[in-house]
Design a protein around this motif. Structure first.
Motif, PDB file in Angstrom:
ATOM      1  N   TYR A  54       0.852  -1.190   0.000  1.00 56.53           N
ATOM      2  CA  TYR A  54       0.000   0.000   0.000  1.00 56.53           C
ATOM      3  C   TYR A  54       0.894   1.248   0.000  1.00 56.53           C
ATOM      4  N   THR A  55       1.956   1.217   0.796  1.00 53.59           N
ATOM      5  CA  THR A  55       2.876   2.360   0.858  1.00 53.59           C
ATOM      6  C   THR A  55       3.547   2.594  -0.501  1.00 53.59           C
ATOM      7  N   LEU A  56       3.966   1.503  -1.151  1.00 49.25           N
ATOM      8  CA  LEU A  56       4.588   1.641  -2.472  1.00 49.25           C
ATOM      9  C   LEU A  56       3.591   2.230  -3.464  1.00 49.25           C
ATOM     10  N   HIS A  57       2.351   1.796  -3.352  1.00 51.29           N
ATOM     11  CA  HIS A  57       1.288   2.303  -4.212  1.00 51.29           C
ATOM     12  C   HIS A  57       1.132   3.808  -3.993  1.00 51.29           C
ATOM     13  N   GLN A  58       1.147   4.239  -2.735  1.00 49.99           N
ATOM     14  CA  GLN A  58       0.998   5.665  -2.419  1.00 49.99           C
ATOM     15  C   GLN A  58       2.172   6.468  -2.966  1.00 49.99           C
ATOM     16  N   HIS A  59       3.347   5.872  -2.940  1.00 47.27           N
ATOM     17  CA  HIS A  59       4.528   6.580  -3.432  1.00 47.27           C
ATOM     18  C   HIS A  59       4.605   6.584  -4.949  1.00 47.27           C
ATOM     19  N   ASN A  60       3.792   5.759  -5.570  1.00 49.03           N
ATOM     20  CA  ASN A  60       3.752   5.688  -7.025  1.00 49.03           C
ATOM     21  C   ASN A  60       5.145   5.469  -7.636  1.00 49.03           C
ATOM     22  N   VAL A  61       5.892   4.564  -7.028  1.00 44.43           N
ATOM     23  CA  VAL A  61       7.243   4.271  -7.533  1.00 44.43           C
ATOM     24  C   VAL A  61       7.218   3.064  -8.468  1.00 44.43           C
ATOM     25  N   ARG A  62       8.312   2.919  -9.219  1.00 43.56           N
ATOM     26  CA  ARG A  62       8.467   1.702 -10.022  1.00 43.56           C
ATOM     27  C   ARG A  62       8.880   0.577  -9.092  1.00 43.56           C
ATOM     28  N   VAL A  63       8.304  -0.598  -9.281  1.00 43.83           N
ATOM     29  CA  VAL A  63       8.644  -1.723  -8.404  1.00 43.83           C
ATOM     30  C   VAL A  63       9.123  -2.899  -9.255  1.00 43.83           C
ATOM     31  N   MET A  64      10.407  -3.203  -9.111  1.00 50.51           N
ATOM     32  CA  MET A  64      10.941  -4.408  -9.752  1.00 50.51           C
ATOM     33  C   MET A  64      10.509  -5.583  -8.877  1.00 50.51           C
ATOM     34  N   GLY A  65       9.766  -6.490  -9.458  1.00 49.15           N
ATOM     35  CA  GLY A  65       9.119  -7.521  -8.644  1.00 49.15           C
ATOM     36  C   GLY A  65       9.851  -8.840  -8.651  1.00 49.15           C
ATOM     37  N   ASP A  66       9.374  -9.728  -7.808  1.00 51.10           N
ATOM     38  CA  ASP A  66       9.966 -11.064  -7.761  1.00 51.10           C
ATOM     39  C   ASP A  66       8.846 -12.084  -7.570  1.00 51.10           C
ATOM     40  N   ILE A  67       9.200 -13.306  -7.173  1.00 52.84           N
ATOM     41  CA  ILE A  67       8.211 -14.381  -7.185  1.00 52.84           C
ATOM     42  C   ILE A  67       7.933 -14.891  -5.783  1.00 52.84           C
ATOM     43  N   GLY A  68       6.652 -14.898  -5.422  1.00 53.20           N
ATOM     44  CA  GLY A  68       6.214 -15.367  -4.109  1.00 53.20           C
ATOM     45  C   GLY A  68       4.796 -14.881  -3.896  1.00 53.20           C
ATOM     46  N   CYS A  69       4.290 -15.035  -2.691  1.00 49.09           N
ATOM     47  CA  CYS A  69       2.947 -14.524  -2.398  1.00 49.09           C
ATOM     48  C   CYS A  69       2.860 -13.033  -2.721  1.00 49.09           C
ATOM     49  N   TYR A  70       3.961 -12.339  -2.480  1.00 45.73           N
ATOM     50  CA  TYR A  70       3.961 -10.882  -2.654  1.00 45.73           C
ATOM     51  C   TYR A  70       3.788 -10.452  -4.105  1.00 45.73           C
ATOM     52  N   THR A  71       3.915 -11.385  -5.050  1.00 43.18           N
ATOM     53  CA  THR A  71       3.649 -11.020  -6.446  1.00 43.18           C
ATOM     54  C   THR A  71       2.197 -10.559  -6.598  1.00 43.18           C
ATOM     55  N   LEU A  72       1.352 -10.987  -5.651  1.00 43.18           N
ATOM     56  CA  LEU A  72      -0.047 -10.561  -5.662  1.00 43.18           C
ATOM     57  C   LEU A  72      -0.168  -9.062  -5.389  1.00 43.18           C
ATOM     58  N   GLY A  73       0.917  -8.423  -4.922  1.00 39.81           N
ATOM     59  CA  GLY A  73       0.928  -6.965  -4.740  1.00 39.81           C
ATOM     60  C   GLY A  73       0.802  -6.220  -6.067  1.00 39.81           C
ATOM     61  N   GLY A  74       0.988  -6.932  -7.168  1.00 40.88           N
ATOM     62  CA  GLY A  74       0.833  -6.312  -8.489  1.00 40.88           C
ATOM     63  C   GLY A  74      -0.613  -6.264  -8.948  1.00 40.88           C
ATOM     64  N   ALA A  75      -1.486  -6.965  -8.217  1.00 41.14           N
ATOM     65  CA  ALA A  75      -2.895  -7.054  -8.632  1.00 41.14           C
ATOM     66  C   ALA A  75      -3.676  -5.832  -8.142  1.00 41.14           C
TER      67      ALA A  75
ATOM     68  N   VAL B 242      11.453  -5.475  -4.668  1.00 47.45           N
ATOM     69  CA  VAL B 242      10.869  -6.211  -3.543  1.00 47.45           C
ATOM     70  C   VAL B 242      11.178  -7.687  -3.721  1.00 47.45           C
ATOM     71  N   ILE B 243      11.529  -8.344  -2.625  1.00 52.89           N
ATOM     72  CA  ILE B 243      11.921  -9.756  -2.712  1.00 52.89           C
ATOM     73  C   ILE B 243      11.633 -10.449  -1.378  1.00 52.89           C
ATOM     74  N   GLY B 244      11.075 -11.631  -1.424  1.00 53.11           N
ATOM     75  CA  GLY B 244      10.738 -12.372  -0.206  1.00 53.11           C
ATOM     76  C   GLY B 244      11.982 -12.932   0.479  1.00 53.11           C
ATOM     77  N   ASP B 245      11.868 -13.342   1.718  1.00 55.86           N
ATOM     78  CA  ASP B 245      13.026 -13.862   2.449  1.00 55.86           C
ATOM     79  C   ASP B 245      13.580 -15.120   1.792  1.00 55.86           C
ATOM     80  N   SER B 246      12.691 -16.037   1.426  1.00 50.80           N
ATOM     81  CA  SER B 246      13.163 -17.275   0.810  1.00 50.80           C
ATOM     82  C   SER B 246      13.788 -16.989  -0.552  1.00 50.80           C
ATOM     83  N   THR B 247      13.163 -16.094  -1.300  1.00 53.47           N
ATOM     84  CA  THR B 247      13.657 -15.761  -2.640  1.00 53.47           C
ATOM     85  C   THR B 247      15.003 -15.043  -2.542  1.00 53.47           C
ATOM     86  N   PHE B 248      15.148 -14.180  -1.527  1.00 56.01           N
ATOM     87  CA  PHE B 248      16.414 -13.476  -1.333  1.00 56.01           C
ATOM     88  C   PHE B 248      17.540 -14.478  -1.092  1.00 56.01           C
TER      89      PHE B 248
END
Ligand SMILES: Cc1ncc(C[n+]2csc(CCOP(=O)(O)OP(=O)(O)O)c2C)c(N)n1
Lengths: 607, 189
Positions: free
Chosen positions: A374-395, A432-438
């Protein structure tokens, strides 16, 4: 005793019965349960490795030491592990080594649908493809036998439908061969060019021998390939022969060559009415068997999911076949897909006229990733994404991810982006990157940022678990595959040791904290890492402690003005009923992120 | 016997895995060849989930295709409608009337469709709809929706109720047994 068993569990059972003693894997749907089931057999040493390459090398080391070993991964994991695999093909093994790979045609849980049979061909390793759970057990045993008899790692390829379907099996006893002695043998194991040059011809000879094995169909009493002649054929004897049958003039006989789950679809549609060559040893392919089969029918159809591997092989042998001229290269097959392709009727079916809204997967209520996104969305920044549950942050409604590629890529993509654009992107782009992915592969990317100095801002989403694949421990959680205490990598110290001084930890449930950290680190003229730390909301215990969530929130309808501010975070527990927000108490865990968005104090802790 | 097909649909996390486990166990005991196909992974995060249960003399394909399902058992109303194309002509839908808004409805991008049960019946489906959540809570746990649905489904099978109960006893841990047996009875009605 007959029982129903999941394909992956059956494969684990087969490996266990065949004496597997060391297992090292990295999770990935649809392969994960193979190792989770193996871990239940405490006479096998099992572990989660940080990534697939490490897992494969560990399994290789164990086989070298003389114990039967395995590693498992999903199809894209095989890309990560390809490097050791291609050379392990040259050295061969000491005790048997099995590599399990699970493809995901239809991309139920994957970013692409590559066909891992290509890896078998390119690495010149034998590959077995079971078509159900019983065959998974049998092929596991054959795999160790072949591995030792032909001195090669053996790949067992699963796919989503075989891995995740239960079918009937009968289990047996574990037979564990004695550990083989290890003997130093540089000519075989030390792959300098001079030695490798001598090993390559051995690989080619091995392939020839394996083609012969495929032609003969049987490894011991396990049938790898088989022809099922149509029921109207006049069979000479009891056992179904692999020898060619005469073509009967004017019958217009169709013969189908198929593998894996396609065999099941073919039998579903045709029963015993046509001739079928079922391939179980898909690499190398049985040349003579295919030729003989083709000579026994008028028309050959190759039915295989994804790429035309068997089909191209037939064409190379000069056999005319139908395949991808009528069947798709993409997505899963099914019985109706075959019926349609063959011009047969499909069963009638009805549908409502109106469109049913889709139900995409979402971040769970209370997911710690939500506040950060939500914070990244508010900042309207570019987000280089990765793979995990957090990929749902792109939805929707957060839309807070621009791209993703493969595990670990977010960090290196950010570095490349920043090197290309300079300050403009350094102050406006994060990874953004998950702990396991990192720990899987983001670490090496961060080393590039630290070494080649880009003012990049990397956010590690540390939810204390590997979430997407169903809660596996990883090197940062402090627990092993059994949930027992293990070594723990401290992420802050790890990052600092690379020479990155700007490291800070935020609580993603605290929006103000996230906001401040992102503002400051984007502005900083140095590489920085923000660790967003909160355990996955689905975890029942963290660090051995039972998790107690806050009470669910309730909306006070007298205070709620229906402004929908709380809806901006896309929480599945919040909906609007009669112009007021309603919180689903069965889902809400009281994380309080929505509370921070409400200007009317309408969201309060329930009793 | 020709292969029979049961499709279990719902929202990820609703507990369909126990339902398919129960059916698989029971049908195997009844002497059928059985295949059960689940999807793990991504879709379990609140997405639409499907499980296929097939039984008969010899089952080949692990999946059920459009127009093949004898039964669709649905944990959520809209999911029943989503999978209608999989129902065989004259097939039966056993559904929970609970409604769970998907994200596009939550964000306001689409609306939850209305009068779905009537619309399904208009399309020729035999629909058996009930509020399983209330019955499950009556039995003692909102998590027992799956067993309420199994109770209702059991009415359409020639297998005696005791066999279903025995299967529940075999699969459910001791401390949840009573709740689940009650849920089964309430569902069966
Ligand atoms: C090479 C490779 N291996 C495995 C996977 C499967 N996979 C997807 S995401 C993921 C782990 C995600 O864990 P984490 O980074 O901790 O994020 P979380 O899901 O917990 O948010 C795995 C193992 C993959 N996509 N690619």
């Amino acid at each position: 005793m007959k029982e129903l068993m999941l394909g992956n569990k059956a494969l684990a059972r087969g490996l266990y019965e065949a004496g597997c003693s060391v297992a090292s894997s990295y999770p990935g749907t649809p392969s994960t349960e193979v190792t989770e089931e193996i871990a239940k057999y405490r006479d096998i040493y099992s572990e989660w490795a940080p990534n697939e390459k490490v897992a494969m090398e560990t399994a290789y080391g164990a086989a070298l030491a003389g114990k039967r070993s395995m590693c498992a991964m999903k199809h894209v994991g095989m890309n990560v592990a390809a490097d050791p695999m291609y050379t392990a093909s040259y050295t061969g093994v000491n005790a048997g080594m099995v590599i399990v790979v699970a493809d995901d045609a239809g991309m139920h849980s994957s970013q692409n649908e590559q066909d891992s049979r290509h890896h078998a061909i390119a690495s010149k390793l034998p590959m077995l493809e079971p078509s159900d759970s019983a065959e998974a057990i049998a092929f596991a045993k054959a795999a160790y036998g072949i591995s030792e008899a032909y001195d090669t790692p053996v790949i067992i390829k699963m796919c989503t439908r075989i891995a995740h379907s239960q079918s009937v099996v009968e289990t047996g006893e574990r037979v564990c061969p004695q550990q083989k002695p290890y003997e130093k043998n540089p000519a075989k194991y030390l792959m300098t060019p001079a030695n490798a040059i001598r090993r390559h011809p051995i690989v080619e000879e091995r392939t020839k021998a394996l083609v012969q094995l495929g032609n003969e169909c049987m490894f011991g009493d396990i049938r790898l390939n088989r022809i099922e002649w149509a029921e109207d054929r006049d069979l000479p004897g009891e056992d179904v022969p692999n020898a060619p049958m005469p073509v009967e003039e004017g019958m217009g006989r169709i013969g189908v060559i198929c593998d894996s789950t396609c065999y099941q679809y073919v039998k579903e549609v045709y029963g015993d009415s046509i001739d079928v060559l079922k391939i179980g040893l898909v690499n190398p392919l049985p040349t003579t068997l295919i030729k003989d089969f083709a000579a026994s029918v008028d028309e050959v159809w190759v039915i295989e999911e994804l790429d035309p591997i068997i089909e191209n092989h037939c064409r190379m042998m000069g056999i005319q076949v139908h395949g991808k001229d009528i069947l798709p290269m993409e997505m899963e097959y099914s019985q109706n897909l075959l019926r349609e392709a063959m011009g047969m009727d499909v069963p009638a079916s009805a549908a409502l006229e109106e469109a049913i809204p889709p139900r995409p997967p979402v971040m769970c209520a209370g997911c710690p990733h939500r506040g950060l996104f939500y914070t990244l969305h508010q900042h309207n920044v570019r987000v280089m994404g990765d793979i995990g549950c957090y990929t749902l942050g792109g939805a929707p409604p957060l839309f807070a991810m621009d791209n993703n590629l493969c595990m670990g890529a977010s960090v290196s993509m950010l570095h490349g982006f920043n090197k290309a654009c300079g300050k403009e992107s350094e102050q406006n782009t994060v990874a953004v990157i998950g702990d396991s992915t990192f720990l899987h592969s983001g670490m090496t990317s961060l080393a590039d940022i630290a070494y080649n100095r880009s003012n990049s801002t990397v956010i590690i989403l540390d939810n204390s678990i590997t979430g997407m694949t169903g809660h596996q421990q990883n090197p940062a959680t402090g627990f092993d595959i059994h949930g027992d205490p293990a070594g723990r990598i401290d992420l802050e110290s790890l990052v600092r040791s690379m020479g990155i001084d700007r490291v800070r930890v935020v609580d993603p449930y605290d929006l103000a904290q996230c906001d401040e950290a992102i503002t400051q680190e984007l502005a900083a003229e140095a590489p920085s890492v923000i660790i967003s730390r909160r355990p996955c909301a689905l975890l029942k215990t963290v660090g051995g402690q039972k998790v107690v969530h806050s009470r669910p929130l309730v909306n006070d309808p007298a205070k709620c003005v229906g402004c929908k501010s709380c809806m901006r975070i896309g929480c599945p527990a919040i909906s609007m009923k009669e112009k007021k927000a309603v919180i689903d108490r069965t889902q809400c865990i009281g994380c309080g992120v929505c509370q921070q968005l409400c200007r009317f104090d309408a969201l309060v802790s329930g009793s | 016997m020709e292969t029979k097909n049961i499709m279990i649909v719902g929202v990820g996390g609703q507990g369909s895995l126990l339902a398919s486990k129960l059916l698989g166990y029971l049908l195997l005991k009844e002497g059928y060849d059985v295949k059960v196909s689940e999807v793990h992974g991504m879709s379990q995060r609140g997405g639409s989930v499907v499980t296929y249960v097939r039984f008969g003399d010899k089952v080949y394909s692990p999946i059920i295709d459009r127009g093949e399902a004898d039964y669709i058992v649905s944990f959520e109303e809209m999911e029943a409608a989503r999978y209608l194309p999989y129902l065989k002509e004259g097939g039966r839908i056993v559904t929970n009337t609970q409604q769970i808004d998907p994200m596009p409805v939550i964000t306001g991008a689409s609306a939850y469709p209305e009068k779905l049960i009537e619309k399904l019946e208009e399309k020729g489906a035999q629909v058996d709809a009930m509020d399983c959540l209330t019955l499950a809570e009556e039995a003692g746990s909102s998590k027992a929706v799956n067993i309420v649905l199994m109770g209702r489904l059991s009415k359409y099978f020639d297998i005696p109720a005791e066999k279903w109960q025995q299967a529940i006893e075999a699969l459910v841990p001791e401390k949840f047994r009573e709740v689940n047996l009650k849920a089964f009875a309430l569902g069966r009605g």
